[in-house]
Write a protein that holds these residues in place. Structure first.
Motif, PDB file in Angstrom:
ATOM      1  N   ASP A   1      13.599  33.477  19.173  1.00 14.85           N
ATOM      2  CA  ASP A   1      14.582  33.426  18.082  1.00 14.85           C
ATOM      3  C   ASP A   1      14.460  34.654  17.180  1.00 14.85           C
ATOM      4  N   ILE A   2      13.234  35.020  16.820  1.00 17.48           N
ATOM      5  CA  ILE A   2      13.013  36.187  15.960  1.00 17.48           C
ATOM      6  C   ILE A   2      13.472  37.451  16.680  1.00 17.48           C
ATOM      7  N   TYR A   3      13.101  37.588  17.939  1.00 22.94           N
ATOM      8  CA  TYR A   3      13.477  38.765  18.726  1.00 22.94           C
ATOM      9  C   TYR A   3      15.002  38.914  18.807  1.00 22.94           C
TER      10      TYR A   3
ATOM     11  N   MET B   1      15.577  40.264   9.552  1.00 20.89           N
ATOM     12  CA  MET B   1      14.218  40.809   9.631  1.00 20.89           C
ATOM     13  C   MET B   1      13.239  39.687   9.259  1.00 20.89           C
ATOM     14  N   PHE B   2      12.203  39.542  10.054  1.00 21.65           N
ATOM     15  CA  PHE B   2      11.167  38.547   9.799  1.00 21.65           C
ATOM     16  C   PHE B   2       9.825  39.249   9.751  1.00 21.65           C
ATOM     17  N   SER B   3       8.949  38.755   8.893  1.00 22.56           N
ATOM     18  CA  SER B   3       7.613  39.316   8.772  1.00 22.56           C
ATOM     19  C   SER B   3       6.693  38.623   9.770  1.00 22.56           C
ATOM     20  N   VAL B   4       6.284  39.372  10.805  1.00 18.98           N
ATOM     21  CA  VAL B   4       5.424  38.829  11.848  1.00 18.98           C
ATOM     22  C   VAL B   4       4.133  39.644  11.869  1.00 18.98           C
TER      23      VAL B   4
ATOM     24  N   VAL C   1       3.797  43.553  12.815  1.00 15.04           N
ATOM     25  CA  VAL C   1       4.279  43.931  14.147  1.00 15.04           C
ATOM     26  C   VAL C   1       5.775  43.646  14.287  1.00 15.04           C
ATOM     27  N   TRP C   2       6.384  44.340  15.245  1.00 14.03           N
ATOM     28  CA  TRP C   2       7.772  44.093  15.655  1.00 14.03           C
ATOM     29  C   TRP C   2       7.735  43.532  17.065  1.00 14.03           C
ATOM     30  N   ILE C   3       8.477  42.464  17.307  1.00 12.87           N
ATOM     31  CA  ILE C   3       8.548  41.896  18.661  1.00 12.87           C
ATOM     32  C   ILE C   3       9.538  42.728  19.462  1.00 12.87           C
ATOM     33  N   GLU C   4       9.077  43.295  20.577  1.00 15.37           N
ATOM     34  CA  GLU C   4       9.921  44.127  21.432  1.00 15.37           C
ATOM     35  C   GLU C   4      10.400  43.396  22.673  1.00 15.37           C
ATOM     36  N   HIS C   5       9.647  42.390  23.106  1.00 16.20           N
ATOM     37  CA  HIS C   5      10.018  41.635  24.315  1.00 16.20           C
ATOM     38  C   HIS C   5       9.264  40.318  24.312  1.00 16.20           C
ATOM     39  N   VAL C   6       9.911  39.280  24.810  1.00 13.65           N
ATOM     40  CA  VAL C   6       9.251  37.979  24.950  1.00 13.65           C
ATOM     41  C   VAL C   6       9.360  37.538  26.406  1.00 13.65           C
ATOM     42  N   ASP C   7       8.229  37.272  27.021  1.00 11.77           N
ATOM     43  CA  ASP C   7       8.148  36.757  28.383  1.00 11.77           C
ATOM     44  C   ASP C   7       7.965  35.247  28.271  1.00 11.77           C
ATOM     45  N   GLU C   8       9.089  34.537  28.301  1.00  9.30           N
ATOM     46  CA  GLU C   8       9.058  33.081  28.103  1.00  9.30           C
ATOM     47  C   GLU C   8       8.213  32.371  29.150  1.00  9.30           C
ATOM     48  N   GLN C   9       8.328  32.803  30.391  1.00 11.84           N
ATOM     49  CA  GLN C   9       7.644  32.128  31.492  1.00 11.84           C
ATOM     50  C   GLN C   9       6.122  32.157  31.336  1.00 11.84           C
TER      51      GLN C   9
ATOM     52  N   ARG D   1      -0.738  33.997  19.308  1.00 10.12           N
ATOM     53  CA  ARG D   1      -1.505  34.873  18.411  1.00 10.12           C
ATOM     54  C   ARG D   1      -0.639  35.445  17.286  1.00 10.12           C
ATOM     55  N   LEU D   2       0.681  35.314  17.406  1.00 12.24           N
ATOM     56  CA  LEU D   2       1.587  35.859  16.405  1.00 12.24           C
ATOM     57  C   LEU D   2       1.772  34.854  15.270  1.00 12.24           C
ATOM     58  N   GLU D   3       1.835  35.386  14.047  1.00 17.02           N
ATOM     59  CA  GLU D   3       2.023  34.539  12.881  1.00 17.02           C
ATOM     60  C   GLU D   3       3.212  35.047  12.093  1.00 17.02           C
ATOM     61  N   GLU D   4       4.101  34.130  11.749  1.00 20.23           N
ATOM     62  CA  GLU D   4       5.249  34.465  10.897  1.00 20.23           C
ATOM     63  C   GLU D   4       4.837  34.238   9.458  1.00 20.23           C
ATOM     64  N   GLN D   5       4.944  35.254   8.640  1.00 19.81           N
ATOM     65  CA  GLN D   5       4.569  35.156   7.253  1.00 19.81           C
ATOM     66  C   GLN D   5       5.699  34.516   6.462  1.00 19.81           C
TER      67      GLN D   5
END
Length: 61
Positions: free
Chosen positions: A8-10, A15-18, A25-33, A55-59
């Protein structure tokens, strides 16, 4: 964070603080599988890491 939220963020235009281990960090790609995300650490485009989305945290979420 879970895979759905990372995706969702990607995909969002907002803009979201991750953070990863306290670093912004900025999310560049998400591998759902595999539950992994490629992120850019800080403002350097060459500084990327692939980590588990858990390991990612949304502030402020």
């Amino acid at each position: 964070m879970d895979v759905k939220r990372a995706k969702d963020i990607y995909s969002s235009k907002e803009m979201f603080s991750v953070h990863l281990d306290g670093e912004s960090v900025w999310i560049e790609h998400v591998d759902e599988q595999n539950g992994m995300a490629t992120v850019q650490v800080g403002s350097s485009p060459g500084n990327t890491r692939t980590v588990g989305v858990d390991r990612l945290e949304e502030q402020g979420y």
